[in-house]
Design an enzyme around this catalytic site. Structure first.
Site, short mmCIF file in Angstrom:
data_model
loop_
_atom_site.label_atom_id
_atom_site.label_comp_id
_atom_site.label_asym_id
_atom_site.label_seq_id
_atom_site.Cartn_x
_atom_site.Cartn_y
_atom_site.Cartn_z
N ARG A 8 -15.36 -25.26 8.35
CA ARG A 8 -16.62 -24.59 8.02
C ARG A 8 -17.32 -25.26 6.84
O ARG A 8 -18.50 -25.60 6.91
CB ARG A 8 -16.37 -23.11 7.73
CG ARG A 8 -15.69 -22.42 8.90
CD ARG A 8 -15.68 -20.92 8.78
NE ARG A 8 -14.67 -20.35 9.68
CZ ARG A 8 -14.75 -19.16 10.25
NH1 ARG A 8 -15.78 -18.39 10.04
NH2 ARG A 8 -13.78 -18.72 11.04
N ASP A 17 -5.48 -24.85 20.38
CA ASP A 17 -6.79 -25.28 20.89
C ASP A 17 -7.42 -26.54 20.30
O ASP A 17 -7.51 -27.58 20.96
CB ASP A 17 -7.79 -24.12 20.80
CG ASP A 17 -7.82 -23.42 19.44
OD1 ASP A 17 -7.28 -23.97 18.47
OD2 ASP A 17 -8.41 -22.34 19.35
N GLU A 36 -16.92 -19.72 22.39
CA GLU A 36 -16.30 -20.71 23.30
C GLU A 36 -16.89 -20.72 24.70
O GLU A 36 -16.96 -21.79 25.34
CB GLU A 36 -14.78 -20.48 23.36
CG GLU A 36 -14.04 -20.80 22.07
CD GLU A 36 -14.17 -19.71 21.01
OE1 GLU A 36 -14.55 -18.58 21.37
OE2 GLU A 36 -13.89 -19.98 19.81
#
Ligand code: DMJ
Length: 630
Positions: free
Chosen positions: A257, A386, A520
């Site tokens: 981030r 992921d 997603e």
């Protein structure tokens, strides 16, 4: 009303690594402004001057010059920014202009404005929508001739030609402004907006860092042309973003981030403040790598210490999706600083993983950073795994397709996933199950839905025989994820959906039915749209947008919901920062033309922050291109 249980759960699951982080959430937004330019580093310039349309710039700058690079140019004047037309004028002057041939002391004005019209004045160059007028020649342009990328905006800021897409794109922009305005009103400087309680959250994930929503929103505001908001955001970063906080922060979250957001903001705008901040932050993350193996701890104390994450059921482990999701940002930190240490850290992780034994070729989710061994054999392309896979293929793409090791690891991992995890449900839906020491758990998390897009972008770079197969797999997974939305009354998808006990892409368990504004599914729609131009992806994106408007929009911002199957909607009181960074950005790109942040020039980090591909010639020229082989 939000229940305590819900509030707790929301914090807990706000990330792809739920057990690992009890923190999370921020939100944010920022306003926009415009840009650029002429930073003193060469990195930026190549972004705006690249394509063949641009060749006039290069030729022009070469004329009468000896092609000797000069010293950096410093920005000494003011940048003016008109919102709406996006116009910038920067007074520039060379800080140390060497004279060669008819080079004058490099001094002049560069103005850039977004336009789609032509203008053939001698001192103007049109670069697909950007007019560059050069009153005095800058030797720096010569230096950069091999280091150029296409400008991010394409012909007209990606403005779609059909009126419906344009209208839809405007709607996304309105949503972004609404989310931002409410964050600003009720939670300015906090990490994320809590729209029901009209305040902000502390975001423990970030160890005391503040303004997560601001940093996460910078590039979204910028590409949407929200200039005033971008300026507010930039000013906050300049005056308030402070890394001397001393709390325990998630290395992963801070990286995706804050580091990702600042890098993108820098590459898009050329504002030196973002570079300064990200370089400072990057240094503070290095202690996390002080382990016997160099596999970083999950938690880092930004004041200089690090320790293993000791909470949750992973005990002392480092998590695959955490230490495997640093590569893109760290390579760019080395690019910006000219210091190889960041690349060395992530290449060491890569090397370690490459040489480890892998059960059936799969990568388990947890590794001991002291012994360097796997701690269990749980495998998931969703939570805890992921973005490790995502960063393999994106490392290859970001290296201008030179990072062959990343490429090999990605396709080998995908093959193992296909052989062991990919399943077809009785009703014909293709999904990616999870694997627990050889036993399949027939569940798929919302998080795993990013894999449609990932497999899609990887398809064209694999072997020609597997290309169509991988594209079909990407489309099938994206279809299944759409089904997980379509089969709910709210038309928003659950956190986890299952394919057992009669379930088919639905969530029988009450504690798996929440939707927390995650990106997603629309992320995969965006990639699949770019890859196929099948209009169904835009339709699906519009369905999701309408559902967001109907169920997640409150008078005071956007919020996740507790039960996507519920007929009475309960909100979780959190406008996640990734809603602004990712969900709205991907929707905006879905309704834009492909030349807004074209995929061949830009790679999105896992928080949707665009990072430029590093052209192979560019780094060779600078003499420190990482050696990808080991
Ligand atoms: C984001 O922070 C990133 O996409 C991360 O990779 C996973 N979790 C959230 C979105 O769901």
């Amino acid at each position: 009303m939000i229940s305590k249980t819900l509030a707790g759960k929301t914090s807990f699951v706000g990330l792809r690594l739920p057990q690992t982080f009890l923190f999370l959430l921020f939100l944010g937004s920022l306003g926009f402004g415009a840009l650029f330019f002429l930073p003193e580093t060469s990195r930026l310039k190549r972004i705006f001057q690249h394509n063949s349309d641009n060749s006039a710039v290069i030729t022009d700058s070469m004329n009468g010059q000896s092609a000797q690079p000069s010293s950096p140019i410093g920005l000494i004047g003011a940048a003016r920014f008109d919102i709406g037309v996006l116009r910038i004028q920067s007074q520039l002057s060379s800080s140390n202009g060497k004279q060669t041939n008819n080079n004058k002391e490099s001094q002049g004005t560069i103005s850039m404005e977004h336009t789609s019209e032509g203008d053939a004045a001698d001192d103007k160059v049109h670069t697909r929508g950007v007019v560059v007028s050069i009153r005095a020649r800058s030797p720096v342009r010569v230096k950069l001739r091999n280091c150029m990328l296409k400008p991010p905006y394409g012909a007209n800021y990606g403005k779609p030609s059909d009126p419906e897409s344009l209208q839809r794109r405007e709607k996304v922009k309105e949503m972004m402004k609404f989310a931002w305005d409410n964050y600003k009103r009720y939670a300015w400087g906090e990490n994320e907006l809590r729209p029901l309680s009209k305040n902000g959250n502390d975001g423990r994930t970030f160890g005391g860092l503040r303004g997560a929503s601001i940093v996460d929103s910078l590039d979204t505001l910028y590409i949407m042309g929200l200039g005033e908001e971008y300026q507010e955001a930039k000013e906050w970063v300049e005056n308030n973003l402070n890394f001397n906080v001393g709390g325990e922060a998630s290395l992963f979250e801070v990286n995706i981030r804050y580091v990702g957001g600042l890098l993108s903001a820098y590459y898009l705008t050329g504002e030196e403040v973002f570079k300064r901040k990200v370089v400072e932050l990057g240094k503070n993350l290095l202690p996390a790598f002080n382990t016997p193996t160099g596999i970083p701890h999950g938690v880092v104390n930004l004041a200089g210490d690090s320790r293993r994450w000791s909470g949750g059921d992973l005990g002392r482990s480092s998590v695959l999706a955490e230490f495997g999701t640093l590569h893109l940002e760290f390579v760019h930190l080395s690019e910006l600083t000219n210091d190889p240490i960041y690349t060395e850290k992530v290449m060491n992780i890569r090397k370690h993983l490459n040489q480890l034994d892998k059960p059936r070729g799969l990568y388990p989710n947890a590794l001991n950073p002291v012994s360097g061994n796997w701690e269990q054999h749980y495998v998931s392309i969703g939570a805890l795994g992921d973005s490790f896979y995502e960063y393999l293929i994106k490392s290859y793409l970001m290296s201008d397709r030179t990072d062959e090791v990343a490429k090999r690891m990605y396709y080998a991992a995908l093959e193992a996933i296909e052989n062991n995890l990919v399943q077809r449900s009785p009703g014909g839906l293709i999904y990616v199950a999870e694997w627990r020491g050889g036993i399949l758990d027939h569940r798929m998390g919302h998080l795993a839905c990013f894999s449609g897009g990932m497999i899609g972008i990887g398809a064209e770079h694999g072997s020609p025989e597997t290309r169509q197969h991988q594209l079909d797999l990407a489309a099938n997974i994206t279809h299944t994820c759409h089904e997980s939305y379509r089969r709910t009354p709210t038309k928003l998808g659950p956190e986890v959906f299952r394919f057992d006990d009669g379930a088919e892409a639905t969530a029988p368990r009450v504690n798996e039915r929440h939707y927390i504004l995650r990106p997603e599914v629309v992320e995969s729609y965006m990639y699949m749209w770019r890859l196929t131009h099948d209009p169904k992806y835009r339709e699906w994106g519009w369905e999701a947008l309408e559902a967001l408007e109907q169920h997640c929009r409150l008078a005071t911002g956007f919020s996740g919901i507790i039960d996507v199957y519920g007929h009475i909607i309960q909100h979780d009181n959190l406008q996640q920062s990734f809603f602004l960074a990712e969900t709205l950005k991907y929707l905006y790109l879905l309704f834009s033309d492909d030349d807004l942040l074209p995929l061949k020039d830009w790679v999105f980090n896992t928080e949707a922050h665009p990072l430029p591909v590093i052209p192979r010639n560019c780094s060779q020229e600078r003499g420190h291109r990482p050696n990808w082989t080991h």
